[in-house]
Design an enzyme around this catalytic site. Structure first.
Site, short mmCIF file in Angstrom:
data_model
loop_
_atom_site.label_atom_id
_atom_site.label_comp_id
_atom_site.label_asym_id
_atom_site.label_seq_id
_atom_site.Cartn_x
_atom_site.Cartn_y
_atom_site.Cartn_z
N ASP A 45 0.64 -1.31 0.02
CA ASP A 45 0.07 -0.02 -0.20
C ASP A 45 0.91 1.36 0.07
O ASP A 45 1.81 1.22 0.92
CB ASP A 45 -0.78 -0.13 1.25
CG ASP A 45 -2.17 0.53 1.09
OD1 ASP A 45 -2.39 1.41 0.41
OD2 ASP A 45 -3.25 -0.16 1.37
N ASP A 90 -2.83 4.56 -2.43
CA ASP A 90 -4.10 5.09 -1.58
C ASP A 90 -4.45 6.52 -2.17
O ASP A 90 -3.33 7.58 -2.36
CB ASP A 90 -3.45 5.54 -0.20
CG ASP A 90 -4.47 5.60 0.83
OD1 ASP A 90 -5.49 4.80 1.17
OD2 ASP A 90 -4.55 6.79 1.47
N HIS A 149 -11.32 -2.72 3.39
CA HIS A 149 -11.09 -2.20 4.99
C HIS A 149 -11.94 -0.84 5.31
O HIS A 149 -11.95 -0.73 6.31
CB HIS A 149 -9.58 -2.27 5.21
CG HIS A 149 -9.08 -0.80 4.63
ND1 HIS A 149 -9.02 -1.01 3.11
CD2 HIS A 149 -8.68 0.31 5.02
CE1 HIS A 149 -8.44 0.04 2.94
NE2 HIS A 149 -8.24 0.80 3.91
N ASP A 150 -12.58 -0.35 4.16
CA ASP A 150 -13.35 0.86 4.46
C ASP A 150 -14.74 0.77 4.01
O ASP A 150 -15.35 1.62 4.37
CB ASP A 150 -12.78 2.12 3.30
CG ASP A 150 -11.28 2.44 3.54
OD1 ASP A 150 -10.87 2.32 4.72
OD2 ASP A 150 -10.82 2.77 2.43
N GLU A 197 -6.28 4.01 -6.05
CA GLU A 197 -7.74 4.29 -5.24
C GLU A 197 -8.16 5.71 -5.85
O GLU A 197 -7.45 6.68 -5.30
CB GLU A 197 -7.59 4.12 -3.83
CG GLU A 197 -8.76 4.15 -3.10
CD GLU A 197 -8.79 4.62 -1.77
OE1 GLU A 197 -9.71 4.30 -1.06
OE2 GLU A 197 -7.91 5.20 -1.27
O1 TEU Z 1 -9.57 5.79 1.75
C1 TEU Z 1 -9.80 6.90 1.31
C2 TEU Z 1 -11.39 6.93 1.02
O2 TEU Z 1 -11.85 7.96 0.28
C3 TEU Z 1 -12.30 6.44 2.03
O3 TEU Z 1 -12.89 5.39 1.60
C4 TEU Z 1 -12.31 6.95 3.30
O4 TEU Z 1 -11.70 5.59 3.93
C5 TEU Z 1 -13.44 7.22 4.03
O5 TEU Z 1 -14.25 5.79 4.25
C6 TEU Z 1 -14.22 8.21 3.84
O6 TEU Z 1 -15.25 8.26 4.26
C7 TEU Z 1 -8.10 5.51 1.95
C8 TEU Z 1 -8.00 4.36 3.02
O7 TEU Z 1 -8.33 3.32 2.17
C9 TEU Z 1 -8.42 4.73 4.15
O8 TEU Z 1 -8.29 3.44 4.95
C10 TEU Z 1 -7.83 5.94 4.87
O9 TEU Z 1 -8.24 5.90 6.10
C11 TEU Z 1 -7.73 6.92 3.76
O10 TEU Z 1 -7.48 6.64 2.64
C12 TEU Z 1 -6.60 7.87 4.47
O11 TEU Z 1 -5.29 7.36 3.99
#
Ligand code: TEU
Ligand code: CA
Length: 550
Positions: free
Chosen positions: A88, A196, A328-329, A256
């Site tokens: 990542d 990311d 994971h989000d 992403e």
């Molecule tokens: O996520 C970015 C993102 O746009 C979203 O999915 C975010 O996690 C959040 O749910 C907004 O509501 C990435 C990573 O996957 C996430 O885990 C991190 O927290 C974020 O970037 C910051 O690095």
């Protein structure tokens, strides 16, 4: 592709937190499943304000996960098992404890000052007072996206947590430092990167105010000024040139990109443009957002089908899709898009059929291959994620009643995906020998890997069959996509086609039997079993695959 969230995968030393040695011990699970590539969520040194997405050293391993030596063993073992591993890459921001930021914040004339976004308070306003921020942008985690720094009198930008200051990619030295970091990991043997929020690296340098979020707040929407900014394609091309083009191998890259449209995706993934292999788009995982993500509305199956279909067509000729429902989000797919009670097995496998047989690269998030579900949260103290905790506090401030706050969190919290992987029915689901950092889902007693390995009808073995099909039938990897119109809105039917062969895939994304005219003969794959199926209807959440020409 299989995503590992190391903190929640497997704990080898009994401190309640997953680690690299834990992952090594579970490689047989991944090999059995049949996955090709692992993506590791961040394991670098980090204060863990956002579970490792706040990095304080790009060239090391956080002691909670192990050591660089452990990492080298993991990488060698992954390769020995015939798999690849991607890291990542979190370079939109660093931790505020990264030495670059420590330097940058030490004085206004430090050479690193310009590595981040520093701005004066708004004209005439006392620093620190609400509204004195340089722009009104709301952070992704709620609250203002600027924090005042007393010592130097300026604000710094953080689109996420205050402990995640945004790097200034306008500065060529920042870009060079990122390229060097990437080369360092490639030299160590890794096979690529998941990048990311990489479409946030180019901000509109004028930093305009965003549209106000509503009458109750001074904060505004930053998206138009930070997503897919003016130089994002230039920066990705430069990265490609500087890092990948100089090497003989192909490295896998997935970007992403929240807020990217299908036409943005074509630009990012058109191979002739040399940017990235594929992106994670967000359209289908935003369909259930009301006013905001914690205002959860049920996803209507038709809107999910229409969205996926448009991306299939939009990236049909040029570009490439990544296919995911979970990470994971995101809350767990079977709870969100399926039915985690009556039709748990059927809906978990129907959703998987759809994702694994569309055109693109499918991603499995740890536990998805078992049908893991959302967690039955009933108190704020059970949450760990900073986004969830911020929302709970902010909603309580606005006077939202606790049951309503909990309802939103149960539906949308990222912690749903972060509960420990369920390996067996022993204490703590075999994840750890001591109390895990976040509670284990109580359904681990029946929902766990061990109970599924030898059951031919398990969710796990159905995932294996899908992966086997992809590995053995080139029409799955290479065939074109064509949608088939259907009278029932909850049916997703499509074909995958090559000159000599077609697969017909049909999924009933509803808990009702629906009329559908099937071809005669046995399906190649069906989540109700592959003996002859009814010709005139699909059972609730039934999915079938037929080979229609050969
Ligand atoms: O996520 C970015 C993102 O746009 C979203 O999915 C975010 O996690 C959040 O749910 C907004 O509501 C990435 C990573 O996957 C996430 O885990 C991190 O927290 C974020 O970037 C910051 O690095
Ligand atoms: Ca551990």
């Amino acid at each position: 592709m299989y995503q590992i969230y190391p903190r929640s995968f497997s704990d080898s030393n009994g401190d309640g937190i997953g680690d690299l040695r834990g992952i090594i011990s579970r490689l047989p699970h991944l090999e059995k499943l049949g996955v090709d590539v692992l993506w590791l969520s961040p394991v670098y040194p980090s204060p863990q304000a956002d579970n490792g997405y706040d990095i304080s050293d790009y060239r090391g391993i956080d002691p909670i996960f192990g050591s660089l030596e452990d990492f080298d063993v993991l990488l060698a073992e992954v390769h020995r098992h015939g798999m690849k591993l991607i890291m990542d890459l979190v370079v939109n921001h660093t931790s505020d404890e990264h030495p670059w930021f420590t330097e940058s914040s030490s004085s206004k004339d430090n050479p690193y000052r310009d590595w981040y976004w520093w701005r004066d308070p708004r004209d005439g306003l006392a620093p620190g007072q609400p509204g004195a921020e340089p722009t009104n942008w709301e952070s992704f985690f709620g609250g203002p996206s600027w924090t005042h720094h007393e010592e130097t009198g300026q604000y710094y930008l953080h689109l996420f947590h205050p402990k995640q200051p945004d790097l200034n990619w306008e500065n060529p030295a920042v870009r060079r430092a990122v390229h060097e970091t990437m080369a360092w990991w490639l030299n160590r043997g890794v096979d690529g990167f998941r990048m990311d929020v990489i479409n946030l690296i180019s901000k509109n340098p004028d930093l305009p105010d965003g549209e106000r979020r509503g009458p109750h707040t001074l904060l505004g929407d930053c998206f138009p000024y930070v997503l897919n900014g003016p130089r994002v394609h230039e920066f990705l091309k430069e990265m490609n040139q500087e890092v990948f083009a100089k090497r003989p191998n192909h490295y896998l890259t997935v970007a992403e990109t929240p807020g990217a449209s299908c036409s943005d995706a074509v630009l990012f993934t058109d191979p002739s443009r040399h940017e990235v292999d594929m992106i994670f788009q967000f359209e289908h995982v935003s369909l259930d957002h009301g006013e905001h993500k914690f205002d959860v509305r049920p996803t209507d199956s038709r809107s999910l089908i229409d969205s996926l279909d448009q991306w299939q067509t939009g990236l049909g000729e040029v570009g490439w899709n990544s296919l995911y429902l979970s990470n994971h989000d995101q809350p767990r797919a079977v709870s969100r898009f399926g039915d985690d009670t009556t039709y748990w097995h059927q809906s978990a496998t129907a959703l998987a059929t759809m994702m694994h047989l569309l055109r693109g690269t499918p991603y499995i998030y740890q536990g998805e291959e078992l049908g893991m579900t959302n967690f039955p949260f009933d108190a704020v103290r059970q949450f760990r994620d900073v986004e969830s905790l911020n929302y709970a506090a902010e909603a309580a401030d606005r006077g939202v009643l606790l049951p309503l706050v909990l309802e939103g969190l149960r539906g949308a919290s990222r912690d749903n995906a972060r509960t420990p992987m369920q390996w067996n029915d022993e204490r703590f689901a075999g994840f750890s020998s001591s109390v895990p950092w976040i509670e284990v889902n109580p359904n681990y007693t029946w929902l766990n890997a061990e109970s599924q390995y030898d059951d031919p009808d398990s969710v796990f073995n159905y995932f294996r069959a899908l992966i086997r099909l992809r590995h053995t039938d080139p029409v799955v990897t290479e065939g074109s996509y064509a949608a088939i119109a259907s009278e029932s809105p909850q049916i997703f039917a499509f074909t995958r086609n090559s000159p000599d062969r077609s697969l017909l895939v049909v999924c009933n994304l509803s808990g009702h039997a629906v009329p559908w005219e099937a071809p005669t003969g046995q399906p190649v794959l069906c989540n109700y079993g592959t003996s002859e199926r009814p010709l005139a209807l699909l059972e609730p959440w039934e999915a079938r695959v037929y080979a229609t020409r050969s």
